[in-house]
Design an enzyme around this catalytic site. Sequence first.
Site, short mmCIF file in Angstrom:
data_model
loop_
_atom_site.label_atom_id
_atom_site.label_comp_id
_atom_site.label_asym_id
_atom_site.label_seq_id
_atom_site.Cartn_x
_atom_site.Cartn_y
_atom_site.Cartn_z
N LYS A 151 6.67 8.18 -16.21
CA LYS A 151 6.01 7.30 -17.15
C LYS A 151 6.51 7.56 -18.57
O LYS A 151 6.95 8.66 -18.90
CB LYS A 151 4.48 7.54 -17.13
CG LYS A 151 3.77 7.20 -15.85
CD LYS A 151 2.30 7.54 -15.97
CE LYS A 151 1.54 7.28 -14.68
NZ LYS A 151 1.35 5.85 -14.43
N ARG B 220 -1.67 5.19 -3.65
CA ARG B 220 -1.83 4.56 -2.35
C ARG B 220 -1.28 5.43 -1.23
O ARG B 220 -1.73 5.33 -0.09
CB ARG B 220 -1.17 3.19 -2.36
CG ARG B 220 0.34 3.21 -2.56
CD ARG B 220 0.90 1.89 -3.03
NE ARG B 220 0.55 1.63 -4.43
CZ ARG B 220 0.91 0.53 -5.08
NH1 ARG B 220 1.65 -0.40 -4.47
NH2 ARG B 220 0.57 0.36 -6.35
#
Length: 462
Positions: free
Chosen positions: A241, A315
């Site tokens: 990020k 996920r």
Amino acid sequence: MSLPACFTRPEDARAPLPLVLVDAATFEAWRAAQPAGVQAWLAAHAFAPRAGAPLLVPGTDGHPGFALAGIDDAGDPLALAHLPALLPAGDYRLANDAPARLAPERVQLGWGLGAYSFTRYVKPSRAPARLVLDGEADAEAMALLAAAMLVRDLVNTPTEHMGPAELEAEAMRLAREHGGQCRSIVGDALTDQNFPAIHAVGRASHRAPRLVELNWGDDAHPRVAIVGKGVCFDTGGLDIKGSDGMRNMKKDMGGAAHALGLAQLVMALKLPVRLQLLLAAVENAIGPNAFRPGEVIATRQGLSVEIDNTDAEGRLVLCDALTYAAESKPALLLDFATLTGAARIALGPDLPALYANDERLAADYLAAGEAARDPLWRMPLWRPYLSYLKSNVADLANSSASRMAGSITAALYLERFVPEGQPWAHVDVYAWNDSARPGKPAGGEAQGLRAAWGLLLGRFGG
């Protein structure tokens, strides 16, 4: 029942000042009945009967005679949330003859939420105003308040003090306090016991990944499974990020915090269910053995997953936990996760995205949120978008090169790991307030928690 510091009992109160509540419908009649001096004081301060700065009204001796506060909506749980910080420190008792009235449970919940501050590292500049509880504290309101404070505290705590082991410790504490059983599968034992996706995401950190499991309740009761994403810090992995995106990633365990808060509610209020709480607790770090884009990893269900993006890690840890939860065939399977920025782009910071594979479940969840003034917004499991997760080398990819429908495709990925016929709902939650508002301090926040409790109470509370 012990009370939070923002409440006190009559025998412990120190000269409590009457607190008079007014609203737009009652103010003029109330004002007209006041002595001329009080009316002049109100006019001089241009007091209006709406939520805002309260007003201290002097008595005949020059000392405050009572405090006056406006409210906008008596049904709002946060109707009094502005008062603990705006009233001068001291003790206050709701006036019995106040023209505007609130249900005691809403008074207690709103006051408590408004009094919250995170004090682990800095002393607050002042104590909140204390409210005298003349009657018994409402057990449900206090449990909801304690659960919300737990979520806020967990999310606000920096990763150095809230890693996978610390999340495990919180679950252990809840199990001890409420008579549950808690165990963890840690580190390489995850691969030995067939949780390969959780291990793959967390293996690069010096803090071992783990699956935390808490069980509580009577086997004769309906089974409810609650799963939380516990990514205690998310660098993005090798798909790192930027600094802005990484700044608040201590909150990426917000789903686990919500799952812990809901589990605490279930146990504290003794809901007649067989509870299974699962926390997939990892740190998505960068290291020599970090999982890489293009790799294919295994999952507990047996599906192979190509890694399109290492920043779509939530996920991955959830899919193993959901598979495990579904193996016991619960009556209801819920999960919470700070899963996608796409949900925030679609719905903003205040509105969690709800996905459900059962129409009645979705309707009940939304109705519970509306009743609790804790809204969610249903998003579609639009299955044609599964094409975005197509892989040429595995059963599916964990992400897509397209920026389209990011929140939906994340939910569709999770649904692949929920058996057909298993009632399941997924909440994509922000778990954060970017700025402070009454009852919603900047930082960690419980969102959709009261809605989830209302759903469970309606289904299993008898």
